[in-house]
Design a protein around this motif. Structure first.
Motif, PDB file in Angstrom:
ATOM      1  N   GLU A 173       0.825  -1.202   0.000  1.00 42.75           N
ATOM      2  CA  GLU A 173       0.000   0.000   0.000  1.00 42.75           C
ATOM      3  C   GLU A 173       0.865   1.259   0.000  1.00 42.75           C
ATOM      4  O   GLU A 173       0.498   2.271  -0.601  1.00 42.75           O
ATOM      5  CB  GLU A 173      -0.933   0.001   1.208  1.00 42.75           C
ATOM      6  CG  GLU A 173      -1.867   1.205   1.312  1.00 42.75           C
ATOM      7  CD  GLU A 173      -2.830   1.348   0.132  1.00 42.75           C
ATOM      8  OE1 GLU A 173      -3.426   2.432  -0.019  1.00 42.75           O
ATOM      9  OE2 GLU A 173      -2.997   0.377  -0.644  1.00 42.75           O
ATOM     10  N   ALA A 186       1.748   1.697  -3.530  1.00 46.02           N
ATOM     11  CA  ALA A 186       0.555   2.072  -4.300  1.00 46.02           C
ATOM     12  C   ALA A 186       0.193   3.536  -4.080  1.00 46.02           C
ATOM     13  O   ALA A 186      -0.245   4.227  -5.010  1.00 46.02           O
ATOM     14  CB  ALA A 186      -0.621   1.174  -3.922  1.00 46.02           C
ATOM     15  N   MET A 187       0.381   4.028  -2.854  1.00 46.71           N
ATOM     16  CA  MET A 187       0.081   5.431  -2.565  1.00 46.71           C
ATOM     17  C   MET A 187       0.937   6.359  -3.415  1.00 46.71           C
ATOM     18  O   MET A 187       0.470   7.384  -3.903  1.00 46.71           O
ATOM     19  CB  MET A 187       0.312   5.728  -1.079  1.00 46.71           C
ATOM     20  CG  MET A 187      -0.763   5.192  -0.140  1.00 46.71           C
ATOM     21  SD  MET A 187      -2.414   5.850  -0.491  1.00 46.71           S
ATOM     22  CE  MET A 187      -2.118   7.594  -0.349  1.00 46.71           C
ATOM     23  N   ARG A 198      -0.481   6.290  -7.044  1.00 45.06           N
ATOM     24  CA  ARG A 198      -1.772   6.991  -7.124  1.00 45.06           C
ATOM     25  C   ARG A 198      -1.582   8.502  -7.027  1.00 45.06           C
ATOM     26  O   ARG A 198      -2.196   9.265  -7.768  1.00 45.06           O
ATOM     27  CB  ARG A 198      -2.695   6.524  -5.991  1.00 45.06           C
ATOM     28  CG  ARG A 198      -3.185   5.096  -6.112  1.00 45.06           C
ATOM     29  CD  ARG A 198      -4.176   4.775  -4.997  1.00 45.06           C
ATOM     30  NE  ARG A 198      -4.356   3.339  -4.849  1.00 45.06           N
ATOM     31  CZ  ARG A 198      -4.128   2.648  -3.742  1.00 45.06           C
ATOM     32  NH1 ARG A 198      -3.708   3.283  -2.638  1.00 45.06           N
ATOM     33  NH2 ARG A 198      -4.316   1.352  -3.703  1.00 45.06           N
ATOM     34  N   MET A 208      -2.409  11.147 -10.008  1.00 41.65           N
ATOM     35  CA  MET A 208      -3.469  12.108  -9.750  1.00 41.65           C
ATOM     36  C   MET A 208      -2.968  13.538  -9.936  1.00 41.65           C
ATOM     37  O   MET A 208      -3.665  14.384 -10.512  1.00 41.65           O
ATOM     38  CB  MET A 208      -4.013  11.920  -8.323  1.00 41.65           C
ATOM     39  CG  MET A 208      -5.250  12.751  -8.025  1.00 41.65           C
ATOM     40  SD  MET A 208      -5.843  12.543  -6.314  1.00 41.65           S
ATOM     41  CE  MET A 208      -6.251  10.803  -6.318  1.00 41.65           C
ATOM     42  N   LEU A 211      -4.014  -1.178  -7.943  1.00 46.80           N
ATOM     43  CA  LEU A 211      -3.649   0.205  -7.626  1.00 46.80           C
ATOM     44  C   LEU A 211      -4.888   1.081  -7.518  1.00 46.80           C
ATOM     45  O   LEU A 211      -4.894   2.093  -6.827  1.00 46.80           O
ATOM     46  CB  LEU A 211      -2.716   0.771  -8.711  1.00 46.80           C
ATOM     47  CG  LEU A 211      -1.284   0.248  -8.734  1.00 46.80           C
ATOM     48  CD1 LEU A 211      -0.561   0.791  -9.950  1.00 46.80           C
ATOM     49  CD2 LEU A 211      -0.555   0.661  -7.462  1.00 46.80           C
ATOM     50  N   PHE A 212      -5.917   0.684  -8.244  1.00 48.52           N
ATOM     51  CA  PHE A 212      -7.150   1.464  -8.276  1.00 48.52           C
ATOM     52  C   PHE A 212      -8.294   0.713  -7.588  1.00 48.52           C
ATOM     53  O   PHE A 212      -9.441   0.767  -8.008  1.00 48.52           O
ATOM     54  CB  PHE A 212      -7.516   1.793  -9.726  1.00 48.52           C
ATOM     55  CG  PHE A 212      -6.406   2.492 -10.461  1.00 48.52           C
ATOM     56  CD1 PHE A 212      -6.186   3.849 -10.272  1.00 48.52           C
ATOM     57  CD2 PHE A 212      -5.551   1.789 -11.293  1.00 48.52           C
ATOM     58  CE1 PHE A 212      -5.146   4.498 -10.915  1.00 48.52           C
ATOM     59  CE2 PHE A 212      -4.513   2.432 -11.950  1.00 48.52           C
ATOM     60  CZ  PHE A 212      -4.307   3.787 -11.767  1.00 48.52           C
ATOM     61  N   ASP A 213      -7.896  -0.024  -6.511  1.00 48.05           N
ATOM     62  CA  ASP A 213      -8.884  -0.738  -5.712  1.00 48.05           C
ATOM     63  C   ASP A 213      -9.984   0.216  -5.268  1.00 48.05           C
ATOM     64  O   ASP A 213      -9.718   1.331  -4.798  1.00 48.05           O
ATOM     65  CB  ASP A 213      -8.196  -1.346  -4.485  1.00 48.05           C
ATOM     66  CG  ASP A 213      -9.179  -1.996  -3.522  1.00 48.05           C
ATOM     67  OD1 ASP A 213      -9.706  -3.067  -3.850  1.00 48.05           O
ATOM     68  OD2 ASP A 213      -9.412  -1.390  -2.455  1.00 48.05           O
ATOM     69  N   LEU A 216      -9.530   3.759  -3.287  1.00 48.14           N
ATOM     70  CA  LEU A 216      -9.831   5.020  -3.967  1.00 48.14           C
ATOM     71  C   LEU A 216     -10.938   5.789  -3.271  1.00 48.14           C
ATOM     72  O   LEU A 216     -10.900   7.015  -3.178  1.00 48.14           O
ATOM     73  CB  LEU A 216     -10.213   4.750  -5.420  1.00 48.14           C
ATOM     74  CG  LEU A 216      -9.072   4.337  -6.356  1.00 48.14           C
ATOM     75  CD1 LEU A 216      -9.612   4.031  -7.740  1.00 48.14           C
ATOM     76  CD2 LEU A 216      -8.004   5.422  -6.427  1.00 48.14           C
ATOM     77  N   LEU A 250      -9.407   7.422  -0.343  1.00 49.88           N
ATOM     78  CA  LEU A 250      -8.526   8.484  -0.818  1.00 49.88           C
ATOM     79  C   LEU A 250      -9.321   9.727  -1.196  1.00 49.88           C
ATOM     80  O   LEU A 250      -8.997  10.847  -0.786  1.00 49.88           O
ATOM     81  CB  LEU A 250      -7.724   7.978  -2.018  1.00 49.88           C
ATOM     82  CG  LEU A 250      -6.733   8.961  -2.658  1.00 49.88           C
ATOM     83  CD1 LEU A 250      -5.616   9.292  -1.690  1.00 49.88           C
ATOM     84  CD2 LEU A 250      -6.168   8.371  -3.949  1.00 49.88           C
TER      85      LEU A 250
END
Length: 445
Positions: A84, A87-88, A91, A95, A228-230, A234, A237
């Motif tokens: 995670e 992944a952060m 993301r 973004m 990554l876009f679970d 999201l 987030l």
């Protein structure tokens, strides 16, 4: 990364690189101000102030890319969730680039609207317009850079964040001086130098972040793919970031109101406020070293489920924050006159700024609790509390400013000081419930 000890020595070791790195941020603004201010033109100085306000309002609307990233990364690190944490990073950077590209495309609408909203006047608008247009070129890189800095701070990698900030700001300063003094590009050159520096920061920051994330990070991210876009990740987030975004807009509105109040008083008061805000910026950015350290330590404590670490993190960062606020207040009072003279040659601007200096000196002392509480709640990713406190503080500030408007510039500064008190009280009201909400789990060795 092994658990960071919670001692005064470790807190300072984590905070000082942030303080040094953050000190270079207002240094860039100070150099920009000096580059224009040494021309002796109050109109040009005020124009840069207006342009900076517009850019700060626009870009820092998306400051959640830094703040939300820090708290959520720290909590993932505290929980030992390496996947995670990686992944952060992905993301946040994606973004930032997407939002920045949208801003760049929409500048044809945003820029005219911004100049219509701020009470500048034709002369000031002309001085600011080239700066604003150039800054939009760096929007995608600048916002992605927010995410990388937030990720590094969340992991407690403050020396890496320092390296990134110093590199970006040194590039910025060199380019600003080159474009303005050598090529005579004026305010547009200042904006272009900053934009190019932001693209440099993104490149350098990506290299640093991938090195810290460890070998095989890119392969691991590719393997995660759709993960990554679970949806749940999201949703969290966007929920946290939406509240932080509203909070940021409210505070940006507060400072835009302050800048606009100076513009209503005339060119000299606006230019004097721009000079004085350099002192405020330096104090705020340096004291943010302890607030950012609180974000990381609070997030890790919550991720680990340790109420004891949570309370100790507040106490230790609070000691440093309040002490630093007192030091900055004294330094501003003692050396502020010299600083004003170094920034501008304009006698009228100097006199006006010196008359208001003691208000400026009180900002770091009165503002320290609000900045620290911001760090606590950002680290805890309690967006609702941050949002509500900022909205309340801004509303009360506007009312106070309107009430004190007959007192002119002193009334403006009293209202600004009151805004920090309003924000600290509002956030402090949420602190007991936040403490009770931390689920106790056995300490990790």
């Amino acid at each position: 990364m092994p658990s960071l000890p919670l001692t005064r020595r470790s807190i300072f070791a984590q905070a000082w690189p942030i303080m040094l790195g953050q000190a270079t941020v207002p240094l860039v603004g100070l150099v920009d101000t000096i580059v224009i201010g040494r021309t002796g033109s109050a109109a040009a100085l005020a124009g840069v102030a207006l342009g900076t306000t517009i850019i700060n309002f626009t870009f820092w609307t998306f400051g959640f890319l830094r703040m939300g990233m820090t708290g959520m990364t720290a909590q993932a690190e505290g929980a030992g969730d390496t996947a995670e944490v990686r992944a952060m990073l992905a993301r946040g950077v994606m973004m930032g680039i997407v939002i920045g590209a949208i801003l760049f495309a929409l500048q044809v609408v945003i820029v005219p609207l911004a100049f219509a909203l701020f009470a500048g006047g034709e002369t000031l608008d002309a001085a600011a317009r080239g700066y604003v247009a150039a800054r939009f070129f760096g929007a995608p890189a600048g916002l992605a850079g927010f995410a990388i800095i937030g990720w590094l701070l969340g992991l407690g990698r403050t020396r890496a964040a320092l390296l990134l900030q110093v590199a970006m700001n040194c590039i910025n300063i060199v380019l600003d001086i080159l474009f303005v003094w050598h090529f005579g590009m004026g305010a547009r050159g200042v904006g272009l130098g900053t934009a190019i520096a932001e693209w440099s920061e993104l490149l350098i920051g990506t290299v640093i972040a991938l090195k810290i994330a460890g070998p095989g990070t890119l392969a691991a991210l590719r393997a995660q793919g759709a993960g990554l876009f679970d949806r749940a990740a999201l949703k969290r987030l966007f929920a946290v970031n939406a509240d932080i975004m509203i909070r940021t807009i409210a505070l940006l509105f507060l400072f835009a109101w302050f800048a606009n109040a100076g513009a209503r008083l005339g060119t000299v008061p606006l230019a004097a406020n721009q000079v004085l805000m350099q002192f405020v910026s330096i104090a705020a950015f340096v004291l943010d070293g302890f607030a950012f350290t609180a974000e990381s330590r609070i997030g890790m404590a919550i991720g680990a489920g340790s109420r004891e670490r949570f309370r100790r993190a507040i106490r230790l960062t609070g000691e440093f924050s309040l002490s630093a606020g007192l030091v900055f207040a004294l330094v501003t009072l003692i050396g502020g006159g010299w600083g004003i003279a170094a920034i501008t040659d304009n006698a009228a601007v100097r006199d006006h700024a010196e008359a208001l200096l003691w208000f400026t000196a009180l900002v770091p002392l009165i503002g320290a609790p609000a900045w620290l509480l911001d760090g606590i709640f950002i680290g805890a990713t309690r967006g609702t509390a941050l949002r509500n406190a900022a909205l309340l503080a801004t509303a009360l500030y506007v009312g106070t400013d309107l009430l004190l408007r007959p007192f002119g510039a002193p009334g403006m500064w009293v209202a600004l000081l009151a805004s920090y008190v309003f924000r600290a009280l509002a956030l402090g009201g949420y602190l007991p419930a936040l403490t009770r909400s931390i689920a106790q789990t056995p300490e990790r060795s």
